[in-house]
Design a protein around this motif. Structure first.
Motif, mmCIF file in Angstrom:
data_model
loop_
_atom_site.group_PDB
_atom_site.id
_atom_site.type_symbol
_atom_site.label_atom_id
_atom_site.label_comp_id
_atom_site.label_asym_id
_atom_site.label_seq_id
_atom_site.Cartn_x
_atom_site.Cartn_y
_atom_site.Cartn_z
ATOM 1 N N UNK A 4 -15.539 -29.173 -13.597
ATOM 2 C CA UNK A 4 -14.962 -27.988 -14.245
ATOM 3 C C UNK A 4 -15.487 -26.726 -13.785
ATOM 4 N N UNK A 5 -15.002 -25.862 -12.988
ATOM 5 C CA UNK A 5 -15.490 -24.695 -12.599
ATOM 6 C C UNK A 5 -14.767 -23.401 -12.929
ATOM 7 N N UNK A 6 -15.393 -22.474 -13.432
ATOM 8 C CA UNK A 6 -14.631 -21.168 -13.610
ATOM 9 C C UNK A 6 -14.963 -20.105 -12.594
ATOM 10 N N UNK A 7 -13.994 -19.492 -12.009
ATOM 11 C CA UNK A 7 -14.206 -18.738 -11.004
ATOM 12 C C UNK A 7 -13.638 -17.185 -11.456
ATOM 13 N N UNK A 8 -14.513 -16.355 -11.375
ATOM 14 C CA UNK A 8 -14.278 -14.836 -11.738
ATOM 15 C C UNK A 8 -13.770 -14.042 -10.582
ATOM 16 N N UNK A 9 -12.420 -13.993 -10.288
ATOM 17 C CA UNK A 9 -12.208 -13.157 -9.137
ATOM 18 C C UNK A 9 -12.367 -11.460 -9.333
ATOM 19 N N UNK A 10 -12.943 -10.775 -8.616
ATOM 20 C CA UNK A 10 -12.979 -9.494 -8.885
ATOM 21 C C UNK A 10 -12.484 -8.717 -7.607
ATOM 22 N N UNK A 11 -11.691 -8.051 -7.623
ATOM 23 C CA UNK A 11 -11.380 -7.074 -6.444
ATOM 24 C C UNK A 11 -12.565 -6.110 -6.336
ATOM 25 N N UNK A 12 -12.906 -5.855 -4.998
ATOM 26 C CA UNK A 12 -13.925 -4.437 -4.605
ATOM 27 C C UNK A 12 -13.421 -3.451 -5.421
ATOM 28 N N UNK A 13 -14.554 -2.588 -5.509
ATOM 29 C CA UNK A 13 -14.165 -1.152 -6.348
ATOM 30 C C UNK A 13 -13.435 -0.313 -5.147
ATOM 31 N N UNK A 14 -12.925 0.867 -5.448
ATOM 32 C CA UNK A 14 -12.116 1.650 -4.718
ATOM 33 C C UNK A 14 -13.061 2.200 -3.670
ATOM 34 N N UNK A 15 -12.406 2.016 -2.220
ATOM 35 C CA UNK A 15 -12.942 2.586 -1.259
ATOM 36 C C UNK A 15 -12.429 4.006 -0.779
ATOM 37 N N UNK A 16 -12.887 4.541 0.289
ATOM 38 C CA UNK A 16 -12.326 5.850 0.669
ATOM 39 C C UNK A 16 -10.932 5.574 1.252
ATOM 40 N N UNK A 17 -10.481 4.652 2.068
ATOM 41 C CA UNK A 17 -9.135 4.235 2.593
ATOM 42 C C UNK A 17 -8.451 3.912 1.476
ATOM 43 N N UNK A 18 -8.800 3.365 0.287
ATOM 44 C CA UNK A 18 -7.832 3.203 -0.853
ATOM 45 C C UNK A 18 -7.625 4.338 -1.363
ATOM 46 N N UNK A 19 -8.623 5.466 -1.532
ATOM 47 C CA UNK A 19 -8.276 6.776 -2.061
ATOM 48 C C UNK A 19 -7.312 7.546 -0.870
ATOM 49 N N UNK A 20 -7.406 7.324 0.319
ATOM 50 C CA UNK A 20 -6.566 7.988 1.118
ATOM 51 C C UNK A 20 -5.239 7.428 1.177
ATOM 52 N N UNK A 21 -4.850 6.417 0.642
ATOM 53 C CA UNK A 21 -3.809 5.776 0.681
ATOM 54 C C UNK A 21 -3.419 4.793 1.860
ATOM 55 N N UNK A 22 -4.428 4.421 2.536
ATOM 56 C CA UNK A 22 -4.210 3.779 3.761
ATOM 57 C C UNK A 22 -4.384 2.344 3.844
ATOM 58 N N UNK A 23 -3.753 1.476 4.631
ATOM 59 C CA UNK A 23 -3.868 0.067 4.696
ATOM 60 C C UNK A 23 -5.360 -0.231 5.142
ATOM 61 N N UNK A 24 -5.924 -1.131 4.498
ATOM 62 C CA UNK A 24 -7.399 -1.351 4.526
ATOM 63 C C UNK A 24 -7.320 -2.952 4.651
ATOM 64 N N UNK A 25 -7.319 -3.893 5.578
ATOM 65 C CA UNK A 25 -7.389 -5.236 5.592
ATOM 66 C C UNK A 25 -8.685 -5.471 6.265
ATOM 67 N N UNK A 26 -8.669 -5.761 7.472
ATOM 68 C CA UNK A 26 -10.121 -6.142 8.212
ATOM 69 C C UNK A 26 -10.907 -4.888 8.439
ATOM 70 N N UNK A 27 -10.180 -3.773 8.353
ATOM 71 C CA UNK A 27 -10.892 -2.417 8.513
ATOM 72 C C UNK A 27 -11.913 -2.212 7.237
ATOM 73 N N UNK A 28 -12.788 -1.593 7.222
ATOM 74 C CA UNK A 28 -13.736 -1.525 6.321
ATOM 75 C C UNK A 28 -14.089 -0.296 5.901
ATOM 76 N N UNK A 29 -14.359 0.160 4.571
ATOM 77 C CA UNK A 29 -14.931 1.497 4.525
ATOM 78 C C UNK A 29 -15.757 1.416 3.006
#
Length: 216
Positions: A4-29
């Motif tokens: 029995x394992x509990x996984x806490x899935x956290x989405x990363x914090x806001x990035x600059x591409x998030x802020x600019x409303x741009x797609x960010x898949x394998x692209x990193x910021x």
């Protein structure tokens, strides 16, 4: 023995591409300053949880987020971060870095829907991701089967390495978490955005994953 394992899935914090409303898949910021502040608050919410293992994708925005969370943790002497490229974000192919609104206009045209609400009401997450691959001129975008196959491998790698009654911190991405919820919960709403720095909880028991909470 049943693990029995509990996984806490956290989405990363806001990035600059998030802020600019741009797609960010394998692209990193990198994380914005506001993104760092909110991640720190998430870390404080998790400060009393003893994490036995810490996993991220291989993209730096998840590693940066995990480090900020661990700085707040009272129980964690273990600071080893295991990067798993199977748990990186979906690849948007030639649409990487494009404005999200412009991108959705193309997806809506392919689907025959007038808006994103109709898109997610009338089509499954799998269908939407398959639309994206179809309209990518290079056909490099991942479709649902390709994406889910590697996520599943990544999750199985984690549980195979863990022992009974362990807590896992997994810092990953919005579409990754949404897809996991789509696979393991009937309560998932594919139109719902997975918020930056949010916590969703996944439980592994009897060789099965189940979703405990979403977007907390």
């Amino acid at each position: 023995m049943n693990k029995k394992i509990k996984l806490f899935l956290v989405r990363h914090g806001e990035t600059y591409l998030n802020k600019y409303n741009k797609l960010q898949g394998w692209t990193d910021s990198p994380l914005t300053e506001n993104g760092k502040r909110i991640v720190t608050k998430t870390g404080k919410r998790l400060k009393n949880v003893p994490f036995h293992y810490i996993y991220t994708s291989d993209l730096e925005r998840t590693v940066e987020t995990a480090k900020l969370i661990l700085e707040q943790n009272r129980n964690n002497k273990n600071r080893n971060i295991h990067k798993n490229n199977n748990l990186r974000e979906v690849f948007f192919g030639s649409f990487e870095g494009e404005y999200i609104d412009d991108f959705y206009k193309k997806v809506l045209q392919q689907s025959g829907c007038n808006n994103t609400t109709a898109l997610y009401k009338n089509h499954s997450l799998e269908e939407v991701m398959n639309f994206i691959k179809k309209i990518d001129p290079f056909s490099h975008a991942e479709n649902y089967p390709e994406f889910w196959k590697r996520i599943e491998i990544g999750l199985n790698e984690i549980v195979s390495q863990c022992c009974n009654n362990e807590n896992i911190l997994l810092v990953t991405h919005g579409v990754v978490i949404k897809t996991i919820i789509n696979e393991f919960s009937k309560k998932g709403n594919i139109e719902q955005e997975i918020k930056n720095s949010s916590i969703s909880i996944l439980e592994y028991s009897n060789n099965t994953f189940s979703v405990v909470s979403i977007n907390g």
